[in-house]
Enzyme design. Structure first.
Site, PDB file in Angstrom:
ATOM      1  N   LYS A  30       0.849  -1.154   0.021  1.00 12.49           N
ATOM      2  CA  LYS A  30      -0.223  -0.057  -0.138  1.00 12.49           C
ATOM      3  C   LYS A  30       0.876   1.183   0.044  1.00 12.49           C
ATOM      4  O   LYS A  30       1.821   1.640   0.869  1.00 12.49           O
ATOM      5  CB  LYS A  30      -0.995  -0.170   1.201  1.00 12.49           C
ATOM      6  CG  LYS A  30      -1.926   1.105   1.172  1.00 12.49           C
ATOM      7  CD  LYS A  30      -2.413   1.588   2.441  1.00 12.49           C
ATOM      8  CE  LYS A  30      -3.170   2.893   2.536  1.00 12.49           C
ATOM      9  NZ  LYS A  30      -3.490   3.414   3.858  1.00 12.49           N
ATOM     10  N   THR A  75      -8.494   3.354  12.536  1.00 14.10           N
ATOM     11  CA  THR A  75      -8.791   4.227  13.779  1.00 14.10           C
ATOM     12  C   THR A  75     -10.173   4.031  14.147  1.00 14.10           C
ATOM     13  O   THR A  75     -10.654   4.035  15.382  1.00 14.10           O
ATOM     14  CB  THR A  75      -8.468   5.645  13.518  1.00 14.10           C
ATOM     15  OG1 THR A  75      -7.359   6.016  13.105  1.00 14.10           O
ATOM     16  CG2 THR A  75      -9.022   6.643  14.911  1.00 14.10           C
TER      17      THR A  75
END
Length: 256
Positions: free
Chosen positions: A99, A209
């Site tokens: 990524k 998160t």
């Protein structure tokens, strides 16, 4: 039939990718991954220990033989640093599916698209298979695809903000124009946000998160799994048309 998706010739059943940061410890992280049903975890190479056996290692808790590791370049603010980071990751773990994210500045953590495009071109030429974090811009997404991105990952909102999908129109345009998988990356705050991403036709959602900072990360991981599955089913089912006025559920003809 099982509803699967593929990236760079690799096929997965779960459309949820989860991160490995902000958890209180690796044990909680591993429990969240299991509850989420995720088959891919993204790992910040510059922050998470995956190679030093003298310290606690993520690989002791999340087995890379069972879960696909997706090394990422979190914390990189230029193409050179990102490329160097992923070269080190390949040397450490043999990873080629990666990524890529190249940030513009620390306040917004928005991607620097010029540096991102440059890094994508270099990595693709070196045999990497970059899944690329980008702005929610259909033109930029297509440029990344042409440069060698195996997936484009537009942000839904700023990283870690939990604001949800801020621009459904551009995400939908990216999906309609892409020939590679599209995954919303960043901004998801709760399960309904994940469902929206899937209802827009995205191939998957990446989050960290939203799970790690939930009061109950394990329960939130399970909720996210169900939301992604529900949103995908809703997309495949095809939602009803929207109307300006009411339409009775029961026909009015033949009333007594």
């Amino acid at each position: 039939m099982t509803d699967t998706w593929s990236v760079a010739g690799r096929t997965f059943t779960s459309r949820l990718i989860v991160g490995t940061g902000k958890y209180k410890d690796f044990e909680q992280n591993a429990a969240a991954v299991e509850a989420s049903g995720a088959e891919i975890v993204t790992v910040a190479v510059r922050r998470v220990n995956v190679s030093d056996p003298t310290a606690p290692m993520l690989t002791d808790f999340i087995d890379p033989k069972k879960i696909t590791y997706l090394p990422n370049t979190a914390g990189c603010f230029n193409a050179d640093d990102a490329i160097r980071t992923l070269r080190l990751a390949r040397e450490a773990g043999g990873w080629d599916l990666v990524k890529l994210e190249v940030l513009g500045e620390a306040k917004t953590l928005y991607p620097n698209m010029r540096e991102t495009l440059e890094a994508t071109e270099v990595l693709a030429k070196e045999g990497f298979l970059p899944m690329v974090y980008c702005v929610d811009d259909p033109i930029a997404a297509k440029q990344l695809e042409d440069a060698g991105a195996v997936a484009v990952m537009p942000l839904g909102a700023p990283i870690g903000s939990g604001l949800g999908i801020q621009n459904r129109v551009t995400i939908r345009l990216i999906v309609e124009g892409a020939s590679v998988p599209v995954l919303v990356d960043a901004g998801v705050g709760t399960a309904s946000d994940a469902a929206v991403a899937m209802e827009l036709g995205c191939d998957g959602v990446l989050m960290n998160t939203a799970i790690a900072e939930a009061k109950d990360p394990i329960r939130m991981a399970r909720a996210m799994r169900l939301a992604v599955e529900g949103g995908r089913d809703a997309y495949l089912a095809g939602r009803m048309g929207q109307r300006r006025y009411a339409d009775p559920s029961s026909p009015l003809a033949g009333l007594i």
